[in-house]
Design a protein around this motif. Structure first.
Motif, PDB file in Angstrom:
ATOM      1  N   ASN A  53     -20.279  63.255  39.502  1.00  0.00           N
ATOM      2  CA  ASN A  53     -19.592  64.472  39.092  1.00  0.00           C
ATOM      3  C   ASN A  53     -18.156  64.519  39.602  1.00  0.00           C
ATOM      4  O   ASN A  53     -17.887  64.263  40.767  1.00  0.00           O
ATOM      5  N   ASN A  54     -17.225  64.826  38.707  1.00  0.00           N
ATOM      6  CA  ASN A  54     -15.805  64.983  39.045  1.00  0.00           C
ATOM      7  C   ASN A  54     -15.140  63.701  39.529  1.00  0.00           C
ATOM      8  O   ASN A  54     -14.083  63.746  40.156  1.00  0.00           O
ATOM      9  N   PHE A  55     -15.750  62.566  39.273  1.00  0.00           N
ATOM     10  CA  PHE A  55     -15.154  61.292  39.666  1.00  0.00           C
ATOM     11  C   PHE A  55     -14.166  60.846  38.593  1.00  0.00           C
ATOM     12  O   PHE A  55     -14.516  60.705  37.427  1.00  0.00           O
ATOM     13  N   ILE A  56     -12.919  60.635  38.980  1.00  0.00           N
ATOM     14  CA  ILE A  56     -11.889  60.198  38.044  1.00  0.00           C
ATOM     15  C   ILE A  56     -11.906  58.680  37.974  1.00  0.00           C
ATOM     16  O   ILE A  56     -11.570  57.996  38.934  1.00  0.00           O
ATOM     17  N   SER A  57     -12.325  58.141  36.853  1.00  0.00           N
ATOM     18  CA  SER A  57     -12.441  56.700  36.710  1.00  0.00           C
ATOM     19  C   SER A  57     -11.066  56.039  36.607  1.00  0.00           C
ATOM     20  O   SER A  57     -10.181  56.517  35.882  1.00  0.00           O
ATOM     21  N   THR A  58     -10.899  54.949  37.332  1.00  0.00           N
ATOM     22  CA  THR A  58      -9.632  54.202  37.265  1.00  0.00           C
ATOM     23  C   THR A  58      -9.512  53.429  35.957  1.00  0.00           C
ATOM     24  O   THR A  58      -8.446  52.907  35.642  1.00  0.00           O
ATOM     25  N   ARG A  59     -10.593  53.371  35.188  1.00  0.00           N
ATOM     26  CA  ARG A  59     -10.581  52.642  33.920  1.00  0.00           C
ATOM     27  C   ARG A  59      -9.560  53.224  32.942  1.00  0.00           C
ATOM     28  O   ARG A  59      -9.023  52.530  32.094  1.00  0.00           O
ATOM     29  N   TYR A  60      -9.286  54.538  33.069  1.00  0.00           N
ATOM     30  CA  TYR A  60      -8.427  55.221  32.096  1.00  0.00           C
ATOM     31  C   TYR A  60      -7.071  55.610  32.680  1.00  0.00           C
ATOM     32  O   TYR A  60      -6.410  56.507  32.169  1.00  0.00           O
ATOM     33  N   ILE A 109      -6.938  49.372  27.844  1.00  0.00           N
ATOM     34  CA  ILE A 109      -7.374  48.231  28.649  1.00  0.00           C
ATOM     35  C   ILE A 109      -7.372  48.640  30.116  1.00  0.00           C
ATOM     36  O   ILE A 109      -6.363  49.136  30.619  1.00  0.00           O
ATOM     37  N   PRO A 110      -8.490  48.464  30.820  1.00  0.00           N
ATOM     38  CA  PRO A 110      -8.541  48.827  32.243  1.00  0.00           C
ATOM     39  C   PRO A 110      -7.470  48.080  33.026  1.00  0.00           C
ATOM     40  O   PRO A 110      -7.238  46.889  32.798  1.00  0.00           O
ATOM     41  N   PRO A 111      -6.791  48.741  33.938  1.00  0.00           N
ATOM     42  CA  PRO A 111      -5.741  48.084  34.725  1.00  0.00           C
ATOM     43  C   PRO A 111      -6.328  47.112  35.737  1.00  0.00           C
ATOM     44  O   PRO A 111      -7.504  47.214  36.114  1.00  0.00           O
ATOM     45  N   SER A 112      -5.508  46.180  36.169  1.00  0.00           N
ATOM     46  CA  SER A 112      -5.936  45.230  37.194  1.00  0.00           C
ATOM     47  C   SER A 112      -6.036  45.941  38.535  1.00  0.00           C
ATOM     48  O   SER A 112      -5.561  47.068  38.692  1.00  0.00           O
ATOM     49  N   THR A 113      -6.653  45.268  39.500  1.00  0.00           N
ATOM     50  CA  THR A 113      -6.806  45.852  40.830  1.00  0.00           C
ATOM     51  C   THR A 113      -5.455  46.188  41.444  1.00  0.00           C
ATOM     52  O   THR A 113      -5.278  47.236  42.073  1.00  0.00           O
ATOM     53  N   GLN A 114      -4.489  45.299  41.249  1.00  0.00           N
ATOM     54  CA  GLN A 114      -3.147  45.520  41.786  1.00  0.00           C
ATOM     55  C   GLN A 114      -2.485  46.721  41.106  1.00  0.00           C
ATOM     56  O   GLN A 114      -1.850  47.556  41.762  1.00  0.00           O
ATOM     57  N   ASP A 115      -2.668  46.830  39.777  1.00  0.00           N
ATOM     58  CA  ASP A 115      -2.088  47.960  39.044  1.00  0.00           C
ATOM     59  C   ASP A 115      -2.742  49.274  39.458  1.00  0.00           C
ATOM     60  O   ASP A 115      -2.068  50.311  39.544  1.00  0.00           O
TER      61      ASP A 115
END
Length: 240
Positions: A219-226, A149-155
């Motif tokens: 490219n090389n962008f680390i998604s905050t979703r994970y 589950i993607p974290p909240s903005t605060q998390d």
């Protein structure tokens, strides 16, 4: 999830040229031969050509997925690093032999969808949803465990600060794939310290997700979703 990308019914222009529509067209049509006649530029001679074969049209499939990077990393790991990969539940990657992506396979996979279903969605903006089980059948990747589950903005903000501490960086932007690859490929003294273990596991997880499991459009962008399963490193092996 596969988006049809065909726009509204009766649409034209760039929407009609979408990769999805072209792949669908490729499945249901055959190449045709064309005849043409051409006159010499000086007008004195002419040549007729018939049954001229067109060059086969090639699909252009774009992806950031780079399995070769992961394979190269795994081949260079030391014994203690390989044990850490197993602790994380990523040992299945050891059997990965895909050094190069066969991009036209995307069109082939589309051809395996039910034709009537594809035609039903043609010309619409609806989506063809693929389940984890579908991906499992195609790639062999496990499809069970905790849902991510993607974290909240605060998390996200607090997690970014945590990872900056792990990698000893002043800001999240300084955490790049190139810097993480150096951590993974580093030759460590046995035994590794607790800080080195945490850095290695975190760097490995980010690289596997970004370069193979869920590559981003940038490219090389680390998604905050994970971020959540990587943040929960002690239980990362329990996630889907």
């Amino acid at each position: 999830m596969v988006r049809s990308g065909m726009g509204k019914p009766g649409g034209s222009g760039s929407n009609s040229k979408s990769a999805f529509r072209r792949a669908l067209s490729k499945v249901h049509t055959h190449r045709q031969e064309q005849g043409s006649a051409k006159k010499a530029s000086d007008g004195s001679r002419s040549k007729k050509r018939s049954s001229v074969k067109k060059k086969p049209w090639k699909d252009k499939l774009y992806t950031r997925c780079a399995p070769s990077i992961i394979i190269d990393l795994l081949e260079d790991l030391g014994e203690q690093q390989r044990r850490l990969v197993e602790e994380m539940g990523f040992q299945g990657l050891y059997s990965l032999k895909l050094h190069k992506l066969n991009k036209p396979i995307g069109a082939w996979l589309l051809s395996k969808f039910d034709a009537e279903l594809l035609l039903f969605f043609a010309g619409t903006s609806r989506e063809l949803k693929m389940t984890p089980e579908d991906v499992n059948r195609v790639s062999g990747l496990p499809c069970s465990g905790q849902i991510i589950i993607p974290p909240s903005t605060q998390d996200v903000s607090s997690m970014k600060a945590y990872f900056c501490g792990v990698f000893r960086k002043d800001s999240w932007d300084e955490i790049t794939i190139s810097s993480l690859l150096k951590i993974i490929s580093k030759k460590y003294v046995d035994p590794m310290t607790n800080d080195e273990i945490l850095q290695f596991k975190t760097a490995f997880a980010f690289c596997v997700v970004t370069k193979f499991l869920a590559p981003q459009s940038l490219n090389n962008f680390i998604s905050t979703r994970y971020l959540k399963p990587v943040f929960d490193m002690a239980n990362i092996h329990t996630y889907n």
